[in-house]
Motif scaffolding. Structure first.
Motif, short mmCIF file in Angstrom:
data_model
loop_
_atom_site.label_atom_id
_atom_site.label_comp_id
_atom_site.label_asym_id
_atom_site.label_seq_id
_atom_site.Cartn_x
_atom_site.Cartn_y
_atom_site.Cartn_z
N ALA A 282 0.83 -1.22 0.00
CA ALA A 282 0.00 0.00 0.00
C ALA A 282 0.85 1.26 0.00
CB ALA A 282 -0.92 0.00 1.22
N MET A 283 2.07 1.18 0.51
CA MET A 283 2.96 2.34 0.54
C MET A 283 3.50 2.67 -0.85
SD MET A 283 5.08 1.52 4.05
CE MET A 283 6.38 2.67 3.66
N GLN A 284 3.54 1.69 -1.71
CA GLN A 284 4.17 1.88 -3.03
C GLN A 284 3.23 2.51 -4.05
OE1 GLN A 284 7.45 1.45 -3.33
NE2 GLN A 284 7.29 0.97 -1.14
N GLY A 285 1.93 2.31 -3.87
CA GLY A 285 0.98 2.85 -4.82
C GLY A 285 -0.43 2.49 -4.41
N PRO A 286 -1.44 3.02 -5.09
CA PRO A 286 -2.83 2.70 -4.75
C PRO A 286 -3.02 1.19 -4.67
CG PRO A 286 -2.75 4.42 -6.40
CD PRO A 286 -1.35 3.94 -6.24
N TYR A 287 -3.73 0.76 -3.61
CA TYR A 287 -3.78 -0.68 -3.36
C TYR A 287 -5.05 -1.06 -2.60
CZ TYR A 287 -2.29 -5.35 -1.86
OH TYR A 287 -2.20 -6.70 -1.65
N SER A 288 -5.58 -2.23 -2.90
CA SER A 288 -6.69 -2.79 -2.13
C SER A 288 -6.59 -4.31 -2.18
CB SER A 288 -8.04 -2.33 -2.67
OG SER A 288 -8.24 -2.79 -3.99
N GLN A 289 -7.17 -4.94 -1.17
CA GLN A 289 -7.15 -6.40 -1.11
C GLN A 289 -8.34 -6.90 -0.30
OE1 GLN A 289 -4.98 -9.00 -2.40
NE2 GLN A 289 -6.80 -10.07 -1.68
N ALA A 290 -9.19 -7.70 -0.93
CA ALA A 290 -10.29 -8.34 -0.20
C ALA A 290 -9.71 -9.34 0.78
CB ALA A 290 -11.25 -9.02 -1.17
N LEU A 291 -10.19 -9.34 2.03
CA LEU A 291 -9.65 -10.23 3.05
C LEU A 291 -10.46 -11.50 3.20
CD1 LEU A 291 -8.57 -7.67 5.81
CD2 LEU A 291 -7.23 -8.62 3.93
N ASN A 292 -11.60 -11.57 2.52
CA ASN A 292 -12.43 -12.78 2.54
C ASN A 292 -12.87 -13.18 3.94
OD1 ASN A 292 -12.08 -13.10 -0.33
ND2 ASN A 292 -10.03 -13.93 0.10
N ILE A 293 -13.19 -12.16 4.74
CA ILE A 293 -13.75 -12.36 6.07
C ILE A 293 -14.93 -11.41 6.23
CG2 ILE A 293 -11.64 -13.21 7.16
CD1 ILE A 293 -11.13 -10.41 8.20
N LYS A 294 -15.71 -11.62 7.29
CA LYS A 294 -16.90 -10.81 7.54
C LYS A 294 -16.76 -10.04 8.86
CE LYS A 294 -19.40 -12.93 4.20
NZ LYS A 294 -20.03 -12.27 3.03
N ALA A 295 -17.53 -8.94 8.96
CA ALA A 295 -17.56 -8.14 10.19
C ALA A 295 -19.01 -7.94 10.62
CB ALA A 295 -16.89 -6.80 9.97
N SER A 296 -19.24 -8.03 11.93
CA SER A 296 -20.58 -7.80 12.50
C SER A 296 -20.44 -7.04 13.82
CB SER A 296 -21.30 -9.12 12.75
OG SER A 296 -21.51 -9.84 11.56
N ALA A 297 -21.39 -6.16 14.07
CA ALA A 297 -21.40 -5.41 15.33
C ALA A 297 -22.77 -4.78 15.53
CB ALA A 297 -20.33 -4.33 15.33
N THR A 298 -23.10 -4.51 16.78
CA THR A 298 -24.33 -3.79 17.13
C THR A 298 -23.94 -2.60 18.00
OG1 THR A 298 -25.68 -5.81 17.07
CG2 THR A 298 -26.56 -3.92 18.27
N ILE A 299 -24.39 -1.41 17.59
CA ILE A 299 -24.08 -0.19 18.32
C ILE A 299 -25.39 0.43 18.80
CG2 ILE A 299 -22.97 2.08 18.25
CD1 ILE A 299 -21.36 1.06 15.85
N LYS A 300 -25.57 0.50 20.11
CA LYS A 300 -26.72 1.15 20.70
C LYS A 300 -26.28 2.51 21.25
CE LYS A 300 -28.89 -3.23 22.05
NZ LYS A 300 -29.38 -4.05 23.19
N SER A 301 -27.04 3.54 20.94
CA SER A 301 -26.64 4.89 21.33
C SER A 301 -27.80 5.66 21.95
CB SER A 301 -26.13 5.68 20.12
OG SER A 301 -25.04 5.04 19.50
N THR A 302 -27.45 6.59 22.82
CA THR A 302 -28.42 7.54 23.37
C THR A 302 -28.20 8.87 22.67
OG1 THR A 302 -28.35 6.44 25.52
CG2 THR A 302 -29.24 8.67 25.46
N LEU A 303 -29.29 9.47 22.18
CA LEU A 303 -29.20 10.70 21.41
C LEU A 303 -29.77 11.89 22.19
CD1 LEU A 303 -30.51 9.36 17.96
CD2 LEU A 303 -28.17 9.31 18.85
N LYS A 304 -29.14 13.04 22.02
CA LYS A 304 -29.63 14.25 22.67
C LYS A 304 -29.30 15.45 21.79
CE LYS A 304 -29.01 17.15 26.79
NZ LYS A 304 -28.23 17.32 28.05
N LYS A 305 -30.29 16.29 21.51
CA LYS A 305 -30.08 17.52 20.74
C LYS A 305 -30.09 18.72 21.69
CE LYS A 305 -32.16 15.87 16.42
NZ LYS A 305 -33.22 16.10 15.40
#
Length: 554
Positions: A282-305
């Motif tokens: 990635a340091m040498q030039g534009p680069y990407s690579q699929a890692l063939n893994i998955k990500a999951s998460a749940t984010i609960k938040s309290t909101l206030k204006k």
């Protein structure tokens, strides 16, 4: 550590595209010796250490309760600032009001967050931080494909696009911190060790959002980030602030966060890759690579204006009142923490009662001139800088003074309480012609300009002037240097540094009677002259050709 909201296009694309109608064609030029009306020298000399000391002492006193936005301390701060600007003879900058409302969104994530990525289950805080900027109480990331996108940069002017030919819609992108020049400074890529905005973590979330990613996670490494993991953990825990947007910030990635370096190494290894080898590619030039893994998460938040306010005051110009020089400082700090034993107030004396004091003292000097400058001079003292430059960002998105008529911005944040110096530190040195004016004013004081000592940390992108820079308005951030003016000052500097070092964003950032304000005076006079010269000029200072910012085309 500062948080900002997203742009809507890559920085190199958005700045020329902004339509600023009604502007006279700006003319490039270096500063010339303006014809100085009687009173300039008196006004310059009227900027006193005592005024700066007194303003700082009052604003950072316990009475103001740490100046947290939307708190009782804000009301006291606003009342004080508007009263002082009135006394000095400045006019309300927003019609008949000194205030500009800023609606804030407070998002507090439930710390019971687990990020499942590949074979790794990462608990919140230890080596993973995750949150959302969306106005949603529940955000879920389910079996999202994970892609490594190098530095996550799309910069046409550097012929660099890590997203080229890549569809990341609905996916989780893993991103390196900083930009390709940092660890390969002799490669000619970007600006070497000096960080560009493309290296800031804020940009990386913005670009991932523009690309349609569902989540963006940055790999933390201390040296290229310029801070340790504890800064990430402290800054990303607790309430996080943003601006209220009509779309609920739904154009932002659903989840954004960080993982520690060792976590990334394990993650890549389990996916069948070597992190260091992938990083080297990635340091040498534009680069990407699929890692063939998955990500999951749940984010609960309290909101206030809630509503907070910027303060804006103006001294109208004598012959070109529709053209403005805008000085900025932020009045806010971190408020009170009742859970602390002993001192519970974050007084924020240096950060940024001192900058607010400089704004008031400078306003007093401008108001004392026999003849006001040709152009108007405005003082914008903003809220919620500590929450991510939100007050200045809101102003830049909803300018009271048209950006087309904003000639320059000069910022004052955490003034030099370590005594007079021979040098002047220019944060982001080389970005604009404003430095020509600064150099002239510095020579008057027998001083010279120097680059900041850590350009790789990207400090230019971490204070309120940056909100103007993103819109193409040349913005200057300069402060006291590091070379004491004499041996006595050097000894004072050593003694004071022993006390103040480590007080950034701590309760010990409080006013001390033994502080020497001569350095604050020196820098306030310096920036007064810069603004005065520009205000009495017909020049429109320009960005340098090497800057990632440019004035919009006319």
């Amino acid at each position: 550590m500062k948080k900002y909201l997203n742009l809507v296009a890559p920085i190199a694309v958005i700045l020329p595209a902004i339509a600023l109608s009604g502007c006279d064609t700006p003319q490039s030029g270096t500063p010339h010796q303006a014809a100085q009306p009687q009173g300039f020298e008196q006004a310059y000399q009227s900027i006193s250490s005592e005024d700066l000391r007194q303003y700082t002492k009052v604003i950072s006193s316990d009475e103001f309760e740490g100046r947290s936005p939307t708190s009782p301390g804000e009301k006291k701060t606003l009342d004080y600032l508007t009263s002082e600007f009135k006394k000095l003879g400045l006019q309300p900058g927003n019609g008949d009001s000194f205030l500009q409302p800023v609606e804030l969104l407070e998002i507090t994530a439930d710390p019971d967050i687990t990020l499942n990525i590949g074979d790794e289950t990462l608990p919140y805080g230890e080596n993973m931080m995750l949150s959302t900027s969306r106005e949603q109480e529940l955000v879920e990331l389910k079996d999202s494909d994970v892609v490594f996108v190098g530095y996550g940069i799309n910069a046409p002017e550097y012929d660099w696009n890590d997203y080229a030919g890549l569809d990341v819609k609905g996916k989780t992108v893993i991103i390196l911190v900083n930009d390709p020049g940092f660890e390969n400074p002799d490669s000619g890529k970007f600006q070497g060790k000096t960080m560009t905005y493309y290296g800031r973590w804020t940009y990386k979330y913005e670009e991932a959002s523009r690309q349609g990613a569902e989540a963006a996670i940055i790999v933390h490494e201390t040296e290229p980030a310029s801070y340790g993991w504890s800064v990430v953990a402290n800054s990303w825990s607790g309430p996080q602030y943003g601006l209220v947007k009509q779309n609920g910030n739904m154009d932002r990635v659903a989840a954004e966060g960080w993982i520690a370096h060792e976590v990334a190494q394990n993650l890549f290894r389990h996916a069948g890759f070597n992190f260091e080898e992938e990083k080297a590619k990635a340091m040498q030039g534009p680069y990407s690579q699929a890692l063939n893994i998955k990500a999951s998460a749940t984010i609960k938040s309290t909101l206030k204006k809630s509503d907070s306010y910027n303060v804006i005051a103006t001294l109208p110009g004598s012959s070109a009142p529709d053209e403005h020089i805008i000085y900025t400082a932020h009045w806010d700090h971190l408020g009170k923490d009742p859970s602390l034993k002993g001192d519970q107030i974050y007084n924020g004396a240096q950060d940024n009662a001192s900058g607010t004091a400089a704004a008031l003292t400078m306003a007093k000097a401008f108001a004392s001139l026999d003849t006001p400058p040709a152009r108007s001079v405005s003082f914008l003292v903003v809220t919620a800088e500590e929450q991510g430059l939100l007050g200045s960002k809101y102003y830049a998105d909803h300018p009271i003074i048209p950006l087309a008529k904003t000639v320059a911005n000069i910022n004052m944040d955490a003034m030099n309480i370590l005594g007079k110096t021979k040098d002047v530190t220019v944060v982001g040195k080389g970005k604009s012609e404003l430095e020509d004016y600064l150099e002239k004013a510095a020579k008057r004081q027998g001083r010279y300009l120097v680059e900041e000592d850590k350009p790789q940390a990207g400090y230019y992108y971490r204070s309120d002037h940056f909100s103007f820079a993103k819109k193409g308005v040349p913005a200057l951030y300069a402060e006291g240097g590091s070379e004491p003016i004499d041996e006595a000052t050097a000894q004072y500097r050593k003694r004071t540094s022993l006390i103040t070092t480590g007080c950034y964003h701590q309760v010990c950032d409080e006013f001390r009677e033994k502080w020497d304000f001569s350095g604050v005076q020196q820098d306030t006079q310096l920036l007064f002259e810069v603004g005065y010269d520009i205000a009495n000029s017909t020049d429109w200072p320009q960005w340098s050709k090497s800057s990632e910012f440019q004035r919009p085309a006319q």
